[in-house]
Design an enzyme around this catalytic site. Structure first.
Site, PDB file in Angstrom:
ATOM      1  CE1 TYR A 140      35.532  38.648  51.169  1.00 27.85           C
ATOM      2  CE2 TYR A 140      36.991  40.422  50.502  1.00 27.85           C
ATOM      3  CZ  TYR A 140      36.446  39.177  50.285  1.00 27.85           C
ATOM      4  OH  TYR A 140      36.823  38.453  49.173  1.00 27.85           O
ATOM      5  CE  LYS A 190      24.879  32.747  41.471  1.00 27.46           C
ATOM      6  NZ  LYS A 190      25.074  32.070  40.181  1.00 27.46           N
ATOM      7  CG  ASP A 222      27.159  32.401  37.518  1.00 28.14           C
ATOM      8  OD1 ASP A 222      26.757  33.572  37.421  1.00 28.14           O
ATOM      9  OD2 ASP A 222      26.390  31.439  37.659  1.00 28.14           O
ATOM     10  CG  ASP A 246      39.252  39.888  46.938  1.00 25.66           C
ATOM     11  OD1 ASP A 246      40.300  40.176  46.348  1.00 25.66           O
ATOM     12  OD2 ASP A 246      39.223  39.349  48.064  1.00 25.66           O
ATOM     13  CG  ASP A 250      43.540  38.274  42.685  1.00 29.22           C
ATOM     14  OD1 ASP A 250      43.608  39.520  42.797  1.00 29.22           O
ATOM     15  OD2 ASP A 250      44.144  37.480  43.428  1.00 29.22           O
TER      16      ASP A 250
END
Ligand code: NAD
Length: 366
Positions: A140, A190, A222, A246, A250
């Site tokens: 970001y 990852k 994942d 992030d 959620d």
């Protein structure tokens, strides 16, 4: 005298922060504290009134305060603004300016509302973990970013940048927090694909050497997305980089039943910023039906982490739980058969529970 800056923001922000301030006033009243509230603008409202999503005045107010409580920013009205005038840019800039590198997102399932999760009650029952998300670096913020016209037409670039320093300080925060809980850290990356994740994993191994009492495991993002739904009870502290955190937080909100239940704290070396995980919910703004409990739980975190008022924070959490135990719910967590209550009604019941904190029930009329 403790200074708290209130940034209501957009959409449901003003409704939920109004109730949060009433709750803080009740805390002050009950426990003999004095909170000095200052109000600043951020997000779309600041774009409309000051021409920028993060006015200098707001930054100054925040820097001079002991803690900051934020509602939410954004909405369709500002979706087509250029990037520097987008409400979300104001929030990203504030996090960066205050160097709020650690975002804490506790996920705690309340037995009273097990049924409001779309997952089976036996899967979510007892889930209680903390997501620690790196907040000021990664995809970001990385540069270069942008778009240009190349040989194949429009080309875009985002950069996933991390320094070892940034990775180490968030991992240390996670290990410290794990020591106060069940002493288990799941570091999510990852590393089978990304260079940044390989450095992340090496750093996690090194930091873990200083915390022999804390168990460290690595999990690919994942797999983590799947494990959260399959067996959320396995987690204690999850630590991960900005974008993975992030998305996973959620996803984790559905374990509790609603985005309206998840609080967050963003901590750095200066004042902490506390906000619900959800956004400005423009679809229900102004209807007095928003769930204020994520914001109230954020108030509890503010009391605990920034003002060191641990006992008061516990009482706020208990008041939230008692409210749910007695069947009070906003529409987002009420089942079809249950009556739902307004934002203000829930606020009032939580305050009454706080005032009657030593009794198990307040017998508020339904
Ligand atoms: P959202 O979280 O605002 O809403 C998603 C869904 O959850 C909506 O149906 C909404 O009604 C519901 N919801 C959210 N909070 C609720 C609450 N407290 N009570 C009851 N229901 C609730 O996400 P979105 O719709 O993707 O985004 C809307 C705007 O918010 C966008 O402009 C987005 O950029 C912004 N946003 C801001 C923040 C922030 O301020 N930290 C975070 C996420 C999104």
């Amino acid at each position: 005298m403790m200074k708290i800056t209130i940034l209501a923001g957009d959409g449901i922000g003003p409704e939920i922060t109004r109730e949060a301030v009433l709750l803080l006033e009740e805390v002050a009243n009950q426990f003999g504290h004095h909170f000095d509230f200052q109000y600043g603008k951020i997000g779309g409202i600041a774009v409309d009134e000051e021409g920028t999503p993060l006015p200098e005045k707001t930054i100054r107010l925040c820097q001079e305060s002991d803690a900051i409580l934020l509602g939410a920013v954004g909405g369709p009205k500002w979706d087509h603004e250029e990037p520097s005038r987008k409400p979300e840019t104001g929030l990203l800039q504030l996090r960066k300016t205050l160097q709020l590198f650690a975002n804490l997102r506790p996920v705690n399932v309340f037995p009273a509302i097990l049924d409001s999760s779309p997952l089976k009650p036996e899967v979510v029952n007892g889930a209680n973990f903390l997501i620690v998300r790196e907040l000021t670096s990664g995809l970001y913020f990385g540069k270069p970013r942008g778009r240009k016209i190349g040989e194949l037409g429009t080309e875009v670039i985002d950069t996933l940048y991390y320094s070892e320093f940034e990775i180490e300080r968030i991992l240390r925060q996670a290990f410290e927090l794990a020591r106060l809980r069940e002493k288990k850290v799941t570091s999510v990356d990852k590393a089978n694909v990304l260079e940044s994740s390989r450095l992340w994993r090496e750093t996690a191994e090194r930091v873990a050497e200083g915390y022999p009492d804390v168990y460290l495991e690595h999990m690919l993002v994942d797999n983590a997305a799947m494990q959260l739904i399959r067996e959320p009870n396995q987690f204690d502290v999850i630590v991960t980089e900005n974008m993975f955190g992030d998305i996973l937080s959620d996803e984790a909100s559905m374990i509790t039943g609603s985005l309206g239940m998840l609080p967050s704290a963003s901590l750095g070396d200066g004042p902490g910023l506390y906000e619900p995980v959800h956004g400005s919910a423009p679809d229900i703004a102004g209807l007095n039906i928003a769930n204020p409990l994520a914001t109230f739980a954020s108030v509890a975190m503010l009391l605990k982490y920034s003002l060191q008022l641990t006992k008061e924070a516990d009482y706020v959490e208990q008041a939230i739980e008692k409210t749910l135990n007695e069947g009070y719910r906003t529409k987002d967590i009420a089942t079809d058969k249950e009556r739902s209550y307004t934002t203000q009604e829930i606020g009032e019941v939580v305050r009454k529970h706080l005032a009657a904190r030593d009794s198990t029930t307040i017998g508020v009329k339904k």
